[in-house]
Design a protein around this motif. Sequence first.
Motif, mmCIF file in Angstrom:
data_model
loop_
_atom_site.group_PDB
_atom_site.id
_atom_site.type_symbol
_atom_site.label_atom_id
_atom_site.label_comp_id
_atom_site.label_asym_id
_atom_site.label_seq_id
_atom_site.Cartn_x
_atom_site.Cartn_y
_atom_site.Cartn_z
ATOM 1 N N ILE A 262 -10.754 33.078 13.115
ATOM 2 C CA ILE A 262 -10.573 33.114 11.669
ATOM 3 C C ILE A 262 -11.097 31.814 11.073
ATOM 4 N N ASP A 263 -11.734 31.901 9.903
ATOM 5 C CA ASP A 263 -12.219 30.711 9.218
ATOM 6 C C ASP A 263 -12.360 31.026 7.736
ATOM 7 N N LYS A 264 -12.531 29.998 6.919
ATOM 8 C CA LYS A 264 -12.673 30.203 5.482
ATOM 9 C C LYS A 264 -14.126 29.985 5.066
ATOM 10 N N ARG A 265 -14.577 30.787 4.114
ATOM 11 C CA ARG A 265 -15.883 30.562 3.500
ATOM 12 C C ARG A 265 -15.736 29.685 2.267
ATOM 13 N N THR A 266 -14.690 29.945 1.485
ATOM 14 C CA THR A 266 -14.344 29.116 0.333
ATOM 15 C C THR A 266 -12.833 28.901 0.358
ATOM 16 N N SER A 267 -12.307 28.227 -0.635
ATOM 17 C CA SER A 267 -10.863 27.982 -0.682
ATOM 18 C C SER A 267 -10.068 29.253 -0.946
ATOM 19 N N THR A 268 -10.745 30.333 -1.323
ATOM 20 C CA THR A 268 -10.048 31.598 -1.562
ATOM 21 C C THR A 268 -10.530 32.728 -0.656
ATOM 22 N N GLU A 269 -11.681 32.559 -0.007
ATOM 23 C CA GLU A 269 -12.243 33.645 0.807
ATOM 24 C C GLU A 269 -12.124 33.318 2.293
ATOM 25 N N ILE A 270 -11.438 34.186 3.035
ATOM 26 C CA ILE A 270 -11.166 33.996 4.458
ATOM 27 C C ILE A 270 -11.734 35.176 5.232
ATOM 28 N N TRP A 271 -12.389 34.876 6.356
ATOM 29 C CA TRP A 271 -12.939 35.909 7.230
ATOM 30 C C TRP A 271 -12.323 35.771 8.620
ATOM 31 N N THR A 273 -12.307 37.753 12.723
ATOM 32 C CA THR A 273 -12.865 38.776 13.605
ATOM 33 C C THR A 273 -11.787 39.802 13.912
ATOM 34 N N PHE A 274 -12.203 41.053 14.042
ATOM 35 C CA PHE A 274 -11.236 42.140 14.228
ATOM 36 C C PHE A 274 -11.905 43.241 15.041
ATOM 37 N N LYS A 275 -12.202 42.911 16.311
ATOM 38 C CA LYS A 275 -12.924 43.822 17.200
ATOM 39 C C LYS A 275 -14.293 44.171 16.612
ATOM 40 N N LYS A 276 -14.500 45.395 16.147
ATOM 41 C CA LYS A 276 -15.797 45.820 15.627
ATOM 42 C C LYS A 276 -15.881 45.701 14.107
ATOM 43 N N ASP A 295 -24.067 47.395 13.523
ATOM 44 C CA ASP A 295 -24.084 48.306 14.678
ATOM 45 C C ASP A 295 -22.717 48.416 15.346
ATOM 46 N N SER A 296 -21.660 48.051 14.616
ATOM 47 C CA SER A 296 -20.285 48.116 15.134
ATOM 48 C C SER A 296 -20.120 47.352 16.444
ATOM 49 N N ILE A 297 -20.782 46.207 16.542
ATOM 50 C CA ILE A 297 -20.627 45.384 17.736
ATOM 51 C C ILE A 297 -19.290 44.645 17.679
ATOM 52 N N GLU A 298 -18.778 44.288 18.835
ATOM 53 C CA GLU A 298 -17.490 43.613 18.913
ATOM 54 C C GLU A 298 -17.683 42.108 18.746
ATOM 55 N N VAL A 299 -16.994 41.529 17.765
ATOM 56 C CA VAL A 299 -17.114 40.099 17.482
ATOM 57 C C VAL A 299 -15.851 39.382 17.947
ATOM 58 N N TYR A 300 -16.025 38.110 18.350
ATOM 59 C CA TYR A 300 -14.917 37.368 18.947
ATOM 60 C C TYR A 300 -14.520 36.116 18.166
ATOM 61 N N ASP A 301 -15.481 35.433 17.578
ATOM 62 C CA ASP A 301 -15.157 34.177 16.898
ATOM 63 C C ASP A 301 -16.085 34.010 15.706
ATOM 64 N N ILE A 302 -15.664 33.173 14.751
ATOM 65 C CA ILE A 302 -16.392 33.030 13.496
ATOM 66 C C ILE A 302 -16.256 31.601 12.996
ATOM 67 N N ALA A 303 -17.291 31.109 12.304
ATOM 68 C CA ALA A 303 -17.253 29.745 11.759
ATOM 69 C C ALA A 303 -18.108 29.681 10.502
ATOM 70 N N PHE A 304 -17.580 29.036 9.474
ATOM 71 C CA PHE A 304 -18.335 28.729 8.261
ATOM 72 C C PHE A 304 -18.434 27.215 8.136
ATOM 73 N N THR A 305 -19.632 26.720 7.836
ATOM 74 C CA THR A 305 -19.791 25.292 7.580
ATOM 75 C C THR A 305 -19.716 24.982 6.091
ATOM 76 N N ASP A 306 -19.984 25.963 5.261
ATOM 77 C CA ASP A 306 -19.831 25.876 3.813
ATOM 78 C C ASP A 306 -19.932 27.295 3.279
ATOM 79 N N SER A 307 -19.967 27.448 1.966
ATOM 80 C CA SER A 307 -19.946 28.788 1.384
ATOM 81 C C SER A 307 -21.229 29.571 1.641
ATOM 82 N N LEU A 308 -22.306 28.888 2.021
ATOM 83 C CA LEU A 308 -23.588 29.553 2.230
ATOM 84 C C LEU A 308 -23.888 29.856 3.689
ATOM 85 N N HIS A 309 -23.200 29.182 4.599
ATOM 86 C CA HIS A 309 -23.562 29.281 6.007
ATOM 87 C C HIS A 309 -22.368 29.734 6.839
#
Length: 431
Positions: A262-271, A273-276, A295-309
């Motif tokens: 789990i990570d945040k893109r902005t101070s209000t937007e959080i993403w 991972t949840f399997k597919k 393609d409904s691939i299974e994701v495991y981890d996520i990272a945002f460095t700022d709102s664009l990336h």
Amino acid sequence: MKLFLSLFLFTTISFTQSSEWIRIQTPVTANLKYIYAVDSLNIWVAGDSGYILYSSDLGENWSIQHFNSEFEITDIFFLDKDNGWAIENGTLDSINVTNFILSTTDGGLNWNSIRFRPDNVNLYSICFRNYQTGFIGGDNSVFVITTNSGTDWIEIPRDTATFSHFPVRKIRFLNDSTGFAVGGFYDRGGVIWHSIDGGFNWMTDSAYADPFFDMVFVDSVSVVAMASDIERSFPSAVFKTTNLGNSWFHQEIPYYGVSTGIDKRTSTEIWGTFKKEFIVSTDAGENWFTVVTPDSIEVYDIAFTDSLHGFAVAQNGIFLRYIPKVISVNDDELKEINSFFVYQNYPNPFNSSTRIKIQFLDESLLNIFIYNSLGEKVHTVFSGISNSGVSEYFFSAENLPSGIYFYTVEAIEVKNRLNSNFFTGKMILLK
């Protein structure tokens, strides 16, 4: 045909496009389960078969820094672009579960390895608050600290024995004094710990029926963590504090599965991972919805460095890159985004070739990519350094079929790499 075209152009004078994730295949096919991005140009991913990969160009190209087919990487952490650590876990002689602590001082070009004792434990998380002070969490009550860069590790006191045997699955620090840790057993419960003295002592903040795998610092006082039932018998639950852990509130959400990152893109937007799928909140964790992965691939981890990336890792060596929402596009209109200007490509619609004009205020690392309507990258227009001033870039589509395409322009200032800009435009190829 002329009437249809004029109506089509009218409807596309101004539009917005939902954010997308672009799929990139890395040089490996092993599952990539962990990611750490110091910034958008320094990204490490790791996972099965002991792989650690590095990219300095938003995931377009990768170098393999570490490989061990008998082991797996169970966490990776970087303090800056040079100093990083990872946990390598596996079985020696088909008997003992063994862990090695990997460390690097040159961005992963070379990794040192120290065996962690005792054996027959699984380590899940590593985190350093500074170059000397680091933390490791795992099962069998492993929750340890080093104050000499990993030469020695000692057990960390916890305030109650009730949860002292619970696995520690993630440790992260908000600042030099405030840290949080989460963990738990499958089907037996989860727990959130909190430290206010730099990690030397930990207090139990909250407990739940299902384990926690990750958390995110939403702002300077708010933390969000998600509890998940691996058997999908019970819904997930979101825990949130807005006062640095002094109190927590939680709510069940109508989604069944496991969120491992789990990570945040902005101070209000959080993403998360949840399997597919990705699970997303746009109001700082109050409400949630899901987005299907490419393609409904299974994701495991996520990272945002700022709102664009944003970046995510997935099964079979797949890396995902976040493409932000398209800014409104108007024919012949100048697009101004912070420190550079992007013109609508001309001509548009076009037959076989078109030009993209950009004005830069500073020397920038520039990437211009073309994607089809499925989100697949089909062409690289330019990738390199662009000088300040106005530059024009030629795109030939002779080998592409008619259709709708998107061009992405990313400019990262050379003198200040924290200043990055992103733009996506729409173009129509008619043959």
